[in-house]
Enzyme design. Structure first.
Site, PDB file in Angstrom:
ATOM      1  N   HIS A   1       0.849  -1.201   0.000  1.00 46.56           N
ATOM      2  CA  HIS A   1       0.000   0.000   0.000  1.00 46.56           C
ATOM      3  C   HIS A   1       0.884   1.250   0.000  1.00 46.56           C
ATOM      4  CE1 HIS A   1      -2.707   3.103   1.523  1.00 46.56           C
ATOM      5  NE2 HIS A   1      -3.717   2.308   1.207  1.00 46.56           N
TER       6      HIS A   1
ATOM      7  N   CYS B   1      -3.681   2.713  -4.349  1.00 49.22           N
ATOM      8  CA  CYS B   1      -4.688   3.485  -3.626  1.00 49.22           C
ATOM      9  C   CYS B   1      -4.717   4.860  -4.298  1.00 49.22           C
ATOM     10  CB  CYS B   1      -4.311   3.593  -2.154  1.00 49.22           C
ATOM     11  SG  CYS B   1      -5.423   4.689  -1.247  1.00 49.22           S
TER      12      CYS B   1
ATOM     13  N   HIS C   1      -7.610   0.384  -4.138  1.00 49.89           N
ATOM     14  CA  HIS C   1      -8.431   1.202  -3.244  1.00 49.89           C
ATOM     15  C   HIS C   1      -8.873   2.380  -4.094  1.00 49.89           C
ATOM     16  CE1 HIS C   1      -6.374  -0.028   0.810  1.00 49.89           C
ATOM     17  NE2 HIS C   1      -6.998  -1.020   0.234  1.00 49.89           N
TER      18      HIS C   1
ATOM     19  N   ASP D   1     -12.998   3.207  -0.987  1.00 53.41           N
ATOM     20  CA  ASP D   1     -12.248   3.489   0.230  1.00 53.41           C
ATOM     21  C   ASP D   1     -12.756   4.812   0.817  1.00 53.41           C
ATOM     22  OD1 ASP D   1     -10.287   2.977   2.085  1.00 53.41           O
ATOM     23  OD2 ASP D   1      -8.621   3.647   0.829  1.00 53.41           O
ATOM     24  N   HIS D   2     -12.719   4.913   2.126  1.00 49.37           N
ATOM     25  CA  HIS D   2     -13.026   6.163   2.842  1.00 49.37           C
ATOM     26  C   HIS D   2     -14.243   6.929   2.331  1.00 49.37           C
ATOM     27  CE1 HIS D   2      -8.473   6.430   3.895  1.00 49.37           C
ATOM     28  NE2 HIS D   2      -9.013   5.280   4.224  1.00 49.37           N
TER      29      HIS D   2
ATOM     30  N   TYR E   1     -15.076   4.619   7.353  1.00 45.42           N
ATOM     31  CA  TYR E   1     -15.623   3.298   7.038  1.00 45.42           C
ATOM     32  C   TYR E   1     -17.070   3.116   7.479  1.00 45.42           C
ATOM     33  CZ  TYR E   1     -11.000   1.933   5.510  1.00 45.42           C
ATOM     34  OH  TYR E   1      -9.812   1.856   4.817  1.00 45.42           O
TER      35      TYR E   1
HETATM   36  C1  DNO Z   1      -6.633   3.162   5.582  1.00 42.44           C
HETATM   37  C2  DNO Z   1      -5.921   2.083   4.941  1.00 42.44           C
HETATM   38  C3  DNO Z   1      -4.565   1.771   5.528  1.00 42.44           C
HETATM   39  C4  DNO Z   1      -4.091   0.472   4.925  1.00 42.44           C
HETATM   40  C5  DNO Z   1      -2.722   0.046   5.341  1.00 42.44           C
HETATM   41  C6  DNO Z   1      -2.266  -1.119   4.496  1.00 42.44           C
HETATM   42  O1  DNO Z   1      -7.773   3.373   5.339  1.00 42.44           O
HETATM   43  O2  DNO Z   1      -5.818   2.296   3.575  1.00 42.44           O
HETATM   44  O3  DNO Z   1      -4.637   1.629   6.899  1.00 42.44           O
HETATM   45  O4  DNO Z   1      -4.947  -0.549   5.310  1.00 42.44           O
HETATM   46  O5  DNO Z   1      -1.826   1.077   5.232  1.00 42.44           O
HETATM   47  O6  DNO Z   1      -1.258  -1.797   5.153  1.00 42.44           O
END
Ligand code: DNO
Length: 406
Positions: free
Chosen positions: A244, A282, A309, A362-363, A379
């Site tokens: 990531h 991401c 992501h 994501d988010h 989340y």
């Molecule tokens: C947050 C996530 C991070 C991710 C880690 C992967 O929302 O994208 O915490 O899980 O960095 O190791």
């Protein structure tokens, strides 16, 4: 061919249940054994038990399939001794290898990890109010600098900032009351969900001092050392690794960060050229830097993408940003998805085993009923549901338009 729709689930205590996730239209679960201390081995039994819990509903008789599978691990965190390259690292690397073997035995195909030192993803404000009343996660540069200079009082920090930045941070700090300062500290160092650890100021300072003599080059070498050891095990075990990127993709607290740019990603995949040594792209993290060309990164490094992501960020000047709607902000989501679908086409033509790349929205923003509930920052169900639905619709539109065949 569509991407695999997944959803992050924080385990049995997550207010968003597996049944909720199924209704949101995801089929893949992304989760971790959050209860295992960092560095310790994930046993085959514990992984298998969690997998069964995810996939089979035993609260009914006879037990029935939930229609979900555990398709991605996010994350198995990497022990600090490995990141720092301490003499004890080999012991921890052996444990990491054993976890990979066990993941392979249980049959989970993708494993996400990150290489951020000390802190995982970082935000200063978890409740930025948007014009429509929704709440978003935010990274405000002046708040971050205010914390660094006036609360953490990090030695030498002043050298990292311009006089204008220092002035803005000072004004910000003076405008905050004790409660606001407390929340800022908590947001930055107490750990966000899924992040690695929480610290007190004292512990945090100790952790930072361990990096005094570790610059980006040494830190990158430590990553290379780790990869040379674990990728062969990942290949043998049939587990595709996905690193990531740094979030945000810049140095924080003077710490080295080496997973922030396309050049960084290229370095990583060159260490061992294998689809098992892959990436988690991401878009929201990488997209904070205007010099990261996301569709270009996906096109050029696509072969090595094992997880996505999808989210967008809006740059607010001076390195500040907030989480935008999934189809808004600075991320060109249309061209991101076009590039992903083209990559999947290539995989299909090459008969690869991993054609459908797992993706998750994501988010999300905190919206509607979730504004009145206790949720995990970024989340909450409804905001992610909105994001996932928007992304799914965009993907279908792109597929049907035939643009990926041009
Ligand atoms: C947050 C996530 C991070 C991710 C880690 C992967 O929302 O994208 O915490 O899980 O960095 O190791």
């Amino acid at each position: 061919m569509a991407m695999e729709q997944t959803w992050r689930w924080y385990g049995p205590t997550d207010p968003v249940t597996l049944a909720d996730i199924r209704q949101a239209g995801a089929t893949g679960i992304v989760t971790a054994l959050h209860e295992v201390p960092i560095g310790e081995v994930w046993t085959e039994e514990a992984i298998a038990e969690r997998k069964k819990h995810i996939e089979i509903d035993e609260s009914v008789f006879p037990p029935k399939s939930r229609g979900l599978n555990w398709s991605v691990i996010e994350s198995i965190p990497v022990h600090e001794d490995i990141k720092q390259g301490l003499p004890t690292r080999d012991k921890w690397i052996e444990k990491y290898k054993q976890s990979i073997r066990n993941v392979g035995k249980v049959g989970i195909p993708v494993l996400t990890y990150n290489w951020m030192p000390v802190v995982d993803w970082t935000r200063t404000n978890l409740e930025m109010e948007l014009a429509d009343g929704a709440k978003a996660l935010q990274f405000d540069m002046s708040e971050y600098i205010a914390f660094d200079l006036y609360m953490l009082e990090r030695e030498g920090a002043i050298k990292d900032y311009t006089p204008q930045q220092i002035e803005a941070a000072k004004r910000k700090f003076e405008s905050m009351d004790a409660q606001k300062r407390y929340i800022l500290e908590k947001n930055i160092i107490a750990g966000l969900p899924g992040g690695q650890e929480g610290y007190s100021i004292k512990e945090f300072k100790e952790r930072l001092s361990a990096y005094k003599n570790i610059g980006p080059d040494a830190y990158r070498e430590n990553l290379k050392y780790f990869l040379l050891q674990i990728v062969p095990v990942a290949i043998e075990s049939g587990v595709r690794l996905a690193i990531h990127p740094d979030d945000p993709p810049v140095s924080l607290f003077g710490l080295p960060r080496v997973v922030s740019t396309e050049t960084d990603l290229q370095f990583i995949i060159n260490v061992v050229d294998s689809i098992y040594n892959g990436l988690c792209v991401c878009t929201g993290s990488l997209g904070v830097r205007p010099d990261n060309d996301l569709p270009g990164i996906i096109t050029r490094l696509g072969e090595k993408i094992n997880f996505l992501h999808l989210r967008s960020t809006q740059r607010d000047g001076d390195g500040s940003f907030h989480e935008a709607g999934h189809l808004q902000g600075n991320v060109d989501m249309y061209n991101v998805i076009v590039a992903v679908l083209k990559e999947q086409q290539k995989r299909s033509a090459a008969n690869r085993i991993d054609i459908e790349i797992p993706m998750r929205a994501d988010h999300g923003h905190t919206i509607l009923d979730d504004l009145r509930k206790k949720t995990n920052p970024g989340y909450s169900a409804l905001g992610l549901l909105r994001g996932q639905a928007e992304l799914r619709g965009l993907e279908l539109g792109i597929e049907r338009s035939g643009v990926i065949f041009q």
